[in-house]
Design an enzyme around this catalytic site. Structure first.
Site, PDB file in Angstrom:
ATOM      1  N   HIS A 163     -26.208  32.103   0.535  1.00  0.00           N
ATOM      2  CA  HIS A 163     -26.655  31.579   1.832  1.00  0.00           C
ATOM      3  C   HIS A 163     -27.434  32.641   2.626  1.00  0.00           C
ATOM      4  CE1 HIS A 163     -25.689  28.232   4.966  1.00  0.00           C
ATOM      5  NE2 HIS A 163     -26.875  28.786   5.188  1.00  0.00           N
ATOM      6  N   ARG A 196     -28.472  22.286   2.679  1.00  0.00           N
ATOM      7  CA  ARG A 196     -27.015  22.281   2.751  1.00  0.00           C
ATOM      8  C   ARG A 196     -26.460  21.862   1.394  1.00  0.00           C
ATOM      9  NH1 ARG A 196     -27.230  25.217   6.407  1.00  0.00           N
ATOM     10  NH2 ARG A 196     -26.456  24.956   8.537  1.00  0.00           N
ATOM     11  N   GLU A 211     -18.600  26.513   0.944  1.00  0.00           N
ATOM     12  CA  GLU A 211     -18.837  27.969   0.943  1.00  0.00           C
ATOM     13  C   GLU A 211     -17.611  28.698   1.488  1.00  0.00           C
ATOM     14  OE1 GLU A 211     -22.477  28.623   3.103  1.00  0.00           O
ATOM     15  OE2 GLU A 211     -23.601  27.300   1.762  1.00  0.00           O
TER      16      GLU A 211
HETATM   17  C1  DGY Z   1     -28.713  27.606   9.716  1.00  0.00           C
HETATM   18  O1  DGY Z   1     -29.262  28.179  10.660  1.00  0.00           O
HETATM   19  O2  DGY Z   1     -28.330  26.455   9.771  1.00  0.00           O
HETATM   20  C2  DGY Z   1     -28.521  28.391   8.466  1.00  0.00           C
HETATM   21  O3  DGY Z   1     -28.050  27.662   7.410  1.00  0.00           O
HETATM   22  C3  DGY Z   1     -27.646  29.592   8.728  1.00  0.00           C
HETATM   23  O4  DGY Z   1     -28.564  30.593   8.732  1.00  0.00           O
END
Ligand code: DGY
Length: 317
Positions: free
Chosen positions: A283, A236, A265
């Site tokens: 992402h 993250r 984002e």
């Molecule tokens: C998640 O699953 O948390 C990812 O970051 C999105 O694909």
């Protein structure tokens, strides 16, 4: 039972959901604003959001009808779990099914950073490549280098396995307690984050987002990293202080970085866009057909269990 799916899902999963339930799909795939999300909490029994929806206390306060937030994705730091719990709303996620896809992407970023791949592509596309020469864009080999994994859960371990078996890297990891699975990778446990940062040639982040890990990699952590090392983030964006990272990249203290996630984002810190030695992806961690279909089917399994009043397979709270 009425379900709102906030973004488009793979067609096969949308069809499977529509065959079983009354579903409203977001046909044009535009993100819903907080007011629309709050109204949805009041009009639907199940909200099926993604990481791009901020389900905060205000959104949750907006609804009286919703009883399940079935998140499409494994991370849930975009959902206020406390507020959901206080309102008796269950939250589920989709663990396990995106491990390989995300570990593949972490490995992609490790290679992109160490081999200066995005720098090379930018040079070529802009017509600046003047041909082969012995000192052109020299990067670093991975064999024998130490990969420091921060957060040794499923994705951290899968990334370590790829680096160890496929690229001959040595593995060290930081987590609260030693983890099963380390032995098979000859992985060294570092109970102290700074020790891991100091010894690693490449650091790859695999911790959950949220307040507990916010700015975990701050200016002090970055200066503890080995000179000439690389930082990779598929976890993250909030885990890294990006101003401090930009500085560490600018001064050359870090040789490079590979990022797939950002604090706000889809906006990207301007300083990073201006730096050559950072590979930036939008992402894409779980973005394979296989993972995205499996994530949808997992969300569907949670919704079905909820509809049948059965235990929810992936309950978070
Ligand atoms: C998640 O699953 O948390 C990812 O970051 C999105 O694909």
């Amino acid at each position: 039972m009425r379900i709102l799916v906030t973004r488009r899902w793979p067609a096969s999963v949308e069809r499977a959901l529509q065959q079983r339930f009354e579903v409203v799909l977001n046909k044009d795939d535009a993100p819903l604003n907080p007011a629309e999300l709050a109204r949805a909490m009041d009009a639907f029994d199940v909200l099926a959001p993604t990481v791009s929806d901020r389900i905060d206390a205000e959104v949750i306060a907006g609804g009286g009808r919703c009883r399940l937030i079935a998140n499409y994705g494994v991370g849930f730091d975009h959902i206020d779990l406390g507020a959901a719990k206080a309102k008796g709303i269950a939250v589920t996620n989709t663990p396990g099914v995106l491990t390989d896809a995300t570990a593949d992407l972490a490995m992609t970023l490790i290679l992109m950073a160490a081999r200066r791949a995005s720098e090379g592509e930018r040079e070529l596309r802009s017509g600046q490549w003047s041909g082969w020469r012995p000192t052109h864009l020299m990067g670093s080999e991975l064999e024998g280098k130490i990969l420091g994994i921060v957060g040794f859960g499923r994705i951290g371990q899968a990334t370590a396995a790829r680096a160890y078996h496929g690229f001959g890297m040595k593995i060290a990891y930081f987590s609260r307690t030693p983890r099963d699975g380390a032995e098979a990778l000859d992985a060294e446990y570092c109970p102290n984050l700074n020790d891991l940062l100091t010894k690693s040639d490449v650091v790859s982040l695999h911790v959950a987002g949220g307040t507990q890990t916010a700015n975990l990699i701050d200016a002090a952590a970055l200066s503890a990293m080995k000179p000439g090392s690389y930082l990779i983030n598929t976890a993250r964006g909030g885990v890294i202080d990006h101003d401090a990272l930009a500085q560490a990249l600018e001064t050359g203290h870090l040789a490079g970085a590979g990022l797939d996630v950002y604090p706000d984002e889809p906006s990207i810190p301007q300083k990073l866009l201006e730096l050559e030695n950072v590979a930036l992806l939008p992402h894409l961690g779980s973005a394979t057909v296989q993972a995205r279909e499996a994530m949808g089917m997992r969300a569907l399994a949670n919704i079905e269990a909820f509809a049948n009043d059965e235990p929810l397979p992936d309950i978070v709270t």
